[in-house]
Structure formats: structure tokens, C-alpha cells
Scaffold this motif. Sequence first.
Motif, PDB file in Angstrom:
ATOM      1  N   PRO A 140       0.811  -1.225   0.000  1.00  0.00           N
ATOM      2  CA  PRO A 140       0.000   0.000   0.000  1.00  0.00           C
ATOM      3  C   PRO A 140       0.841   1.270   0.000  1.00  0.00           C
ATOM      4  N   ASP A 141       2.065   1.187   0.508  1.00  0.00           N
ATOM      5  CA  ASP A 141       2.937   2.357   0.512  1.00  0.00           C
ATOM      6  C   ASP A 141       3.402   2.733  -0.895  1.00  0.00           C
ATOM      7  N   ALA A 142       3.252   1.813  -1.851  1.00  0.00           N
ATOM      8  CA  ALA A 142       3.682   2.088  -3.221  1.00  0.00           C
ATOM      9  C   ALA A 142       2.674   2.924  -3.992  1.00  0.00           C
ATOM     10  N   GLY A 143       1.477   3.098  -3.449  1.00  0.00           N
ATOM     11  CA  GLY A 143       0.493   3.977  -4.061  1.00  0.00           C
ATOM     12  C   GLY A 143       0.013   3.539  -5.427  1.00  0.00           C
ATOM     13  N   GLY A 144      -0.013   2.231  -5.681  1.00  0.00           N
ATOM     14  CA  GLY A 144      -0.475   1.736  -6.973  1.00  0.00           C
ATOM     15  C   GLY A 144       0.558   1.794  -8.072  1.00  0.00           C
ATOM     16  N   TYR A 145       1.822   1.989  -7.706  1.00  0.00           N
ATOM     17  CA  TYR A 145       2.886   2.046  -8.710  1.00  0.00           C
ATOM     18  C   TYR A 145       2.956   0.715  -9.452  1.00  0.00           C
ATOM     19  N   THR A 146       2.902   0.776 -10.789  1.00  0.00           N
ATOM     20  CA  THR A 146       2.805  -0.420 -11.622  1.00  0.00           C
ATOM     21  C   THR A 146       3.967  -0.475 -12.595  1.00  0.00           C
ATOM     22  N   LEU A 147       4.708  -1.550 -12.571  1.00  0.00           N
ATOM     23  CA  LEU A 147       5.849  -1.736 -13.461  1.00  0.00           C
ATOM     24  C   LEU A 147       5.413  -2.408 -14.758  1.00  0.00           C
ATOM     25  N   PHE A 148       5.951  -1.910 -15.872  1.00  0.00           N
ATOM     26  CA  PHE A 148       5.770  -2.560 -17.158  1.00  0.00           C
ATOM     27  C   PHE A 148       6.983  -3.441 -17.446  1.00  0.00           C
ATOM     28  N   THR A 149       6.724  -4.655 -17.912  1.00  0.00           N
ATOM     29  CA  THR A 149       7.788  -5.583 -18.284  1.00  0.00           C
ATOM     30  C   THR A 149       7.448  -6.194 -19.642  1.00  0.00           C
ATOM     31  N   MET A 150       8.425  -6.891 -20.211  1.00  0.00           N
ATOM     32  CA  MET A 150       8.160  -7.622 -21.441  1.00  0.00           C
ATOM     33  C   MET A 150       7.118  -8.712 -21.179  1.00  0.00           C
ATOM     34  N   ALA A 151       6.196  -8.886 -22.119  1.00  0.00           N
ATOM     35  CA  ALA A 151       5.102  -9.824 -21.915  1.00  0.00           C
ATOM     36  C   ALA A 151       5.575 -11.266 -21.789  1.00  0.00           C
ATOM     37  N   ASP A 152       6.755 -11.578 -22.356  1.00  0.00           N
ATOM     38  CA  ASP A 152       7.217 -12.961 -22.317  1.00  0.00           C
ATOM     39  C   ASP A 152       8.199 -13.217 -21.172  1.00  0.00           C
ATOM     40  N   THR A 153       8.266 -12.262 -20.217  1.00  0.00           N
ATOM     41  CA  THR A 153       9.146 -12.456 -19.072  1.00  0.00           C
ATOM     42  C   THR A 153       8.710 -13.683 -18.274  1.00  0.00           C
ATOM     43  N   LEU A 154       9.655 -14.547 -17.979  1.00  0.00           N
ATOM     44  CA  LEU A 154       9.359 -15.735 -17.191  1.00  0.00           C
ATOM     45  C   LEU A 154       9.905 -15.561 -15.783  1.00  0.00           C
ATOM     46  N   GLY A 155       9.195 -16.109 -14.828  1.00  0.00           N
ATOM     47  CA  GLY A 155       9.669 -16.032 -13.455  1.00  0.00           C
ATOM     48  C   GLY A 155       9.539 -14.627 -12.908  1.00  0.00           C
ATOM     49  N   GLY A 156      10.526 -14.203 -12.121  1.00  0.00           N
ATOM     50  CA  GLY A 156      10.494 -12.885 -11.510  1.00  0.00           C
ATOM     51  C   GLY A 156      10.706 -11.780 -12.521  1.00  0.00           C
ATOM     52  N   ILE A 157      10.331 -10.561 -12.140  1.00  0.00           N
ATOM     53  CA  ILE A 157      10.461  -9.423 -13.044  1.00  0.00           C
ATOM     54  C   ILE A 157      11.712  -8.608 -12.772  1.00  0.00           C
ATOM     55  N   GLN A 158      12.444  -8.919 -11.691  1.00  0.00           N
ATOM     56  CA  GLN A 158      13.626  -8.139 -11.351  1.00  0.00           C
ATOM     57  C   GLN A 158      14.603  -8.093 -12.520  1.00  0.00           C
ATOM     58  N   GLY A 159      14.964  -6.892 -12.921  1.00  0.00           N
ATOM     59  CA  GLY A 159      15.892  -6.718 -14.019  1.00  0.00           C
ATOM     60  C   GLY A 159      15.240  -6.629 -15.377  1.00  0.00           C
ATOM     61  N   HIS A 160      13.917  -6.842 -15.445  1.00  0.00           N
ATOM     62  CA  HIS A 160      13.197  -6.793 -16.713  1.00  0.00           C
ATOM     63  C   HIS A 160      12.277  -5.575 -16.807  1.00  0.00           C
ATOM     64  N   GLU A 161      12.331  -4.669 -15.837  1.00  0.00           N
ATOM     65  CA  GLU A 161      11.448  -3.512 -15.834  1.00  0.00           C
ATOM     66  C   GLU A 161      11.792  -2.582 -16.990  1.00  0.00           C
ATOM     67  N   LEU A 162      10.751  -2.084 -17.667  1.00  0.00           N
ATOM     68  CA  LEU A 162      10.946  -1.229 -18.838  1.00  0.00           C
ATOM     69  C   LEU A 162      10.493   0.200 -18.592  1.00  0.00           C
ATOM     70  N   ALA A 163       9.424   0.388 -17.821  1.00  0.00           N
ATOM     71  CA  ALA A 163       8.837   1.694 -17.540  1.00  0.00           C
ATOM     72  C   ALA A 163       7.782   1.457 -16.460  1.00  0.00           C
ATOM     73  N   ALA A 164       7.018   2.487 -16.122  1.00  0.00           N
ATOM     74  CA  ALA A 164       6.007   2.319 -15.080  1.00  0.00           C
ATOM     75  C   ALA A 164       4.882   3.321 -15.267  1.00  0.00           C
ATOM     76  N   VAL A 165       3.753   3.044 -14.590  1.00  0.00           N
ATOM     77  CA  VAL A 165       2.630   3.972 -14.549  1.00  0.00           C
ATOM     78  C   VAL A 165       2.149   4.073 -13.108  1.00  0.00           C
ATOM     79  N   MET A 166       1.676   5.259 -12.742  1.00  0.00           N
ATOM     80  CA  MET A 166       1.135   5.475 -11.402  1.00  0.00           C
ATOM     81  C   MET A 166      -0.050   6.421 -11.485  1.00  0.00           C
ATOM     82  N   PRO A 167      -0.946   6.372 -10.495  1.00  0.00           N
ATOM     83  CA  PRO A 167      -2.107   7.275 -10.521  1.00  0.00           C
ATOM     84  C   PRO A 167      -1.673   8.720 -10.273  1.00  0.00           C
ATOM     85  N   ILE A 168      -2.372   9.645 -10.919  1.00  0.00           N
ATOM     86  CA  ILE A 168      -2.191  11.061 -10.595  1.00  0.00           C
ATOM     87  C   ILE A 168      -2.690  11.298  -9.177  1.00  0.00           C
TER      88      ILE A 168
END
Length: 268
Positions: free
Chosen positions: A43-71
Motif C-alpha cells: 500500500p505504501d507504493a500507491g499503486g505504482y505499476t511496473l511494465f515488463t516484457m510480456a514474455d518475461t518468465l519467473g520474476g520481473i527483477q531486471g526486466h522492468e521497462l517503464a512504469a505507470v502510477m495514478p495522478i
Amino acid sequence: MPQMTSYEPGTPCWVDLSSPDPAVAEAFYGGLFGWDAHTSPDPDAGGYTLFTMADTLGGIQGHELAAVMPITEEGQPPVWTTYVSVADVDATAKKVTGAGGTLLMEPMDVMGQGRMAIFTDDQGAVVGAWQPLTFRGAGFVNDPNTYCWSELACRDIDKAKAFYREVFGWQAETHPFGSSTYTEWTLNGSSIGGMIQMNEMWPEDLPAHWMPYFAVEDCDAAAERAADLGGAISVPPHDIPIGRFAVLDDPSGAFFSVIRFTTDPASA
């Protein structure tokens, strides 16, 4: 695909989107770039959402491309923000104010991932500074469907050169570009961003701003796809010396560019 494990201080390293409707943004960018969305359960992240490659397998660490968050503030426009990696964000913040910029968000820790600040330069363009701890920035860059470039549009390029030289140590090389000029930002001899001069052809009420570019395999197809997904084409696809690019708006009005490179962006 170039995988990034670190960024030299002074290098743009990350982009995120502030959106009035993150769910719409997730669907749009997922459809356009093939990204998956991973919203932090904290909840402290405020809805911060990471974008990754759609074919990422397993964890997303190191595959983050960009992000979106609420205004979070009423009246805040939907916008992409570019972040520059720095060694010491507190020292950078002092340089910002000393060079005539304004801090919008004082340096703060971000959940053990790093330390950040948001500011405007002396012409009002918003940019972020990121001091990495466990999170370095975008895991992949410069290949199709990844972040590849950030560009400042402003009216006084000499003021901008002085400001960013003081804050990030950037050098600048300016060349004619149609009826305007284009400036390449460099750091220790490497190209790290660009700047276009806003002349009388730009709307008078359009403020100075930073815009991210995302690489694509086919610029025309990407522009058409963006329109089909509810976005808009602000500047239709056209050729420039290093490729073919277009300026697009997402469904909420946040602008960004897509580019198909015909030359290596690292050597452009």
C-alpha cells in the motif's frame, strides 16, 4: 537486446507515466508495445505499476521497462517523466536550486529501491533525479518496445545548456534542424539525450517539456496501432536522419514518441 545492469551518473535511466486512469494506460501500452503490468501489492507504493516484457518468465527483477502510477494531485496533467541517474540526489537538488531550477519533490527514500527528487529546470521543464540502491532503472533499452531516448523541447537552448551542464555535467552540440535547431546532449563523449528549440511554429502556450522515445520495428504501424487503441497521432510518421519517428498521445493525453532507428542510437 541491450540489458542494463547500471547507469553512469548523469545518464537518463527511467521513465514513468502519471495517469488519471492507470488501467486504461495498462491496456493501451500493453496493446501497443506488448508490455505486461505488475502493480505493487504494498500500500505504501500507491499503486505504482511496473511494465515488463510480456514474455518475461519467473520474476520481473531486471526486466522492468517503464512504469505507470495514478495522478495524486487535482489538476495534474497526464505526463511521462524522465529520470536521470545520479550519485547523490541531495547534492543534485542543491545544484538544481543553485542553477535556477525549482524542487517539486524534495529528496526522499523510495522503499529501499533508491532515493529520488523531482524538479523543474529554469524554463519549467519537469525532470527527475534517481540515486539507485537496489533498483538501477530500465532493464532493457534501445530495442523495439523499450525506452531509447529523452528529448527536451524549450525556447532558450543556451539557458538549458548552462543549467544541465551545472546539474548533470552534460555537454551539448547544436546543429541546424529544418527551421529550428537540434542539440545532442553528451556525457563523457557518449550521446545520452537531445534538445529541440521551440520556435514560432510551436504553440505559444506550450511549456518547455521532456518527452520520452520508445523504439519500434515499424513507426507507421505503431502510429496506426496507437490510434486504433484510443490514442492519437500528434505528429504523423516522417523521416529524420537517424530513422522514422512520430509523436503520439495516449488515451488520457500523455504524449510520447516512437522511432524506428535506421542507425545505431548509441552512435547517432
